[in-house]
Design a protein around this motif. Sequence first.
Motif, PDB file in Angstrom:
ATOM      1  N   ARG A  35       0.965  -0.952   0.121  1.00 16.53           N
ATOM      2  CA  ARG A  35       0.146   0.023   0.004  1.00 16.53           C
ATOM      3  C   ARG A  35       0.972   1.392   0.017  1.00 16.53           C
ATOM      4  N   LEU A  58       0.082   5.101  -0.117  1.00 20.92           N
ATOM      5  CA  LEU A  58      -0.464   5.717   1.055  1.00 20.92           C
ATOM      6  C   LEU A  58       0.544   5.971   2.189  1.00 20.92           C
ATOM      7  N   THR A  76       1.293   8.534   6.873  1.00 15.93           N
ATOM      8  CA  THR A  76       0.297   8.300   5.798  1.00 15.93           C
ATOM      9  C   THR A  76      -0.525   9.390   5.238  1.00 15.93           C
ATOM     10  N   THR A  77      -0.666   9.402   3.988  1.00 18.61           N
ATOM     11  CA  THR A  77      -1.257  10.454   3.300  1.00 18.61           C
ATOM     12  C   THR A  77      -2.646  10.457   3.155  1.00 18.61           C
ATOM     13  N   ASP A  78      -3.345   9.319   3.689  1.00 16.06           N
ATOM     14  CA  ASP A  78      -4.919   9.260   3.759  1.00 16.06           C
ATOM     15  C   ASP A  78      -5.229   7.988   4.970  1.00 16.06           C
ATOM     16  N   ASP A 134      -6.734   4.585   6.653  1.00 15.25           N
ATOM     17  CA  ASP A 134      -6.554   3.163   6.059  1.00 15.25           C
ATOM     18  C   ASP A 134      -7.301   2.369   7.081  1.00 15.25           C
ATOM     19  N   LYS A 181      -5.242   9.329   8.837  1.00 13.24           N
ATOM     20  CA  LYS A 181      -4.132  10.154   8.096  1.00 13.24           C
ATOM     21  C   LYS A 181      -3.221  11.136   8.619  1.00 13.24           C
TER      22      LYS A 181
END
Length: 528
Positions: free
Chosen positions: A94, A97, A383-385, A387, A396
């Motif tokens: 992933r 992200l 993390t950019t979003d 999850d 995030k």
Amino acid sequence: MSVLSLRDILFVCICTLIHYTYRHRRRPILPYPPGLPRWPIVGNAFSFPLTYMHVFFKKLGDRLGTKIVYMEALGRQFIVLNDVRMAKDLLEKRSELYSSRPAFPMLLEVCVGFPHLVKSLFGTMPYGDEWRSHRRIFQQYFSPKNHYRVEERAMEFVRKGLLPSLFKTPQDVHGHVRSCMGGFSTSLTYGLPIHCHGDPLVLFAEDVFTKLALAGAPGKYLVNLIPQLKHIPDWMPGTDFKRAAHEAHDQAARLLEEPFQEMQNKMDEGTLSDCFVLESLDRNQSRPDFELQTQHIKQTAMQIYGVLAAASETTVAATMTFILAMLICPDVQRRAQQELDSVVGTDRLPDFSDKPNLPYLSAIIKEVLRWNPATPMGVPHLTTDEDVYEGYYIPKGCIIFANSYAMLHDETIFPSPTEFKPERFIKNGIISDDVPDPESVATFGFGRRVCPGSDVALSLIYITAASILAAFDILPALDEKGDPIKVVPEFISASLISEPLPFKCKFTPRQGKDVEGLLKEYLNFVVI
């Protein structure tokens, strides 16, 4: 207004800001991963260790029965991964992200001007087009087809610098190792002649990058865990971190300019070796915007230097760990020397062509990287979003640590993990595929942010270890009574890099080998 009332107002404002952030943060439906009980507002701020963080989180995960641990500190959220599978699931599978970097307040915000300078170190950049561009520049110059020049330069510095220094003044092992590794990085980047002993530029660069590494370490400065501390006025007690940041900034600014200027002087004198900067300048010489390109090359050189310096710091840590392991495990040392003698013989020094025929030495290097991971907590991801993973909510903006120490000291995979046992990587006389390889798992990071200088570091570690074992015995130092000094392994506690604390040992030329003869052509070098 009194000083006391100013402090009171500042304290109330910070607490109000933290409380507002805490109260209005989105509440997830799913639970966070397991962690310690959290206090209102401050969360786990007072539970975070400032030393041996990797050991703390391994023990905490074991105590909680989990490989994923969640913590908070004044509204900042952290997740620590103690498992290779989990790290690969998130940081690799992933990666879209999980490939950014958190802002290091000490590194990027405490001192004015730091963002411009640290921008040169693309290891700290947020994930995006600029990062991809900078990494591409590095990979173009250090592509596999050009790796031969890394190996040639590594062998040159080990033979002309490290081995003769150990032969002539063996009492300064650590200084010789650092000088060799730092000179190697400087030479590859700028092509400058390097003094074999105490080169001023190498010493200065080492000091700068050490300070930058400390500024980005998770446990050295509390402001990296509690960013609100950056707002404390300089005149208040406890703001030594701000003075340290100003000093590091001034030195980093010098490091951006001085090696490049010295390199240009050496170009005029015709004494410059092949290097990244020289090749880049030659490639752009005929462009109409050459002056602009020169500025870009200077900035890019700092990027390259930063990556190579990080690789050198890793290599210094690994080399000193290797020396420590050989000291406390004499049977391992003797077996490795027997293997080297059977392959290399006694009339030459090892080179890179010998590596495929030295499985036990390869196992020693893997065990060095496992036993004391050079970057035990890794470089954190962001993390950019939001999850969801295995039923847990990951927010995030969460800082993710891949705890390579916990992964490489997992008792279910590496029995007796605190013991130095290269045999764990050997099966039927060759390197086994049954055990995870620290050279490709955990040691140099995960996913898109894996260390781009790992191949450079591994080449330097190999030729250094092979050359030292071929020429020297590593023995205990003696006390005043002539008794061997027992060394207990201890490691630096609060840095991004885990290196053994200073220890005493003795380097002696191996009996039965003409070490002076092997080094004869290298003993009189003053500059490499």
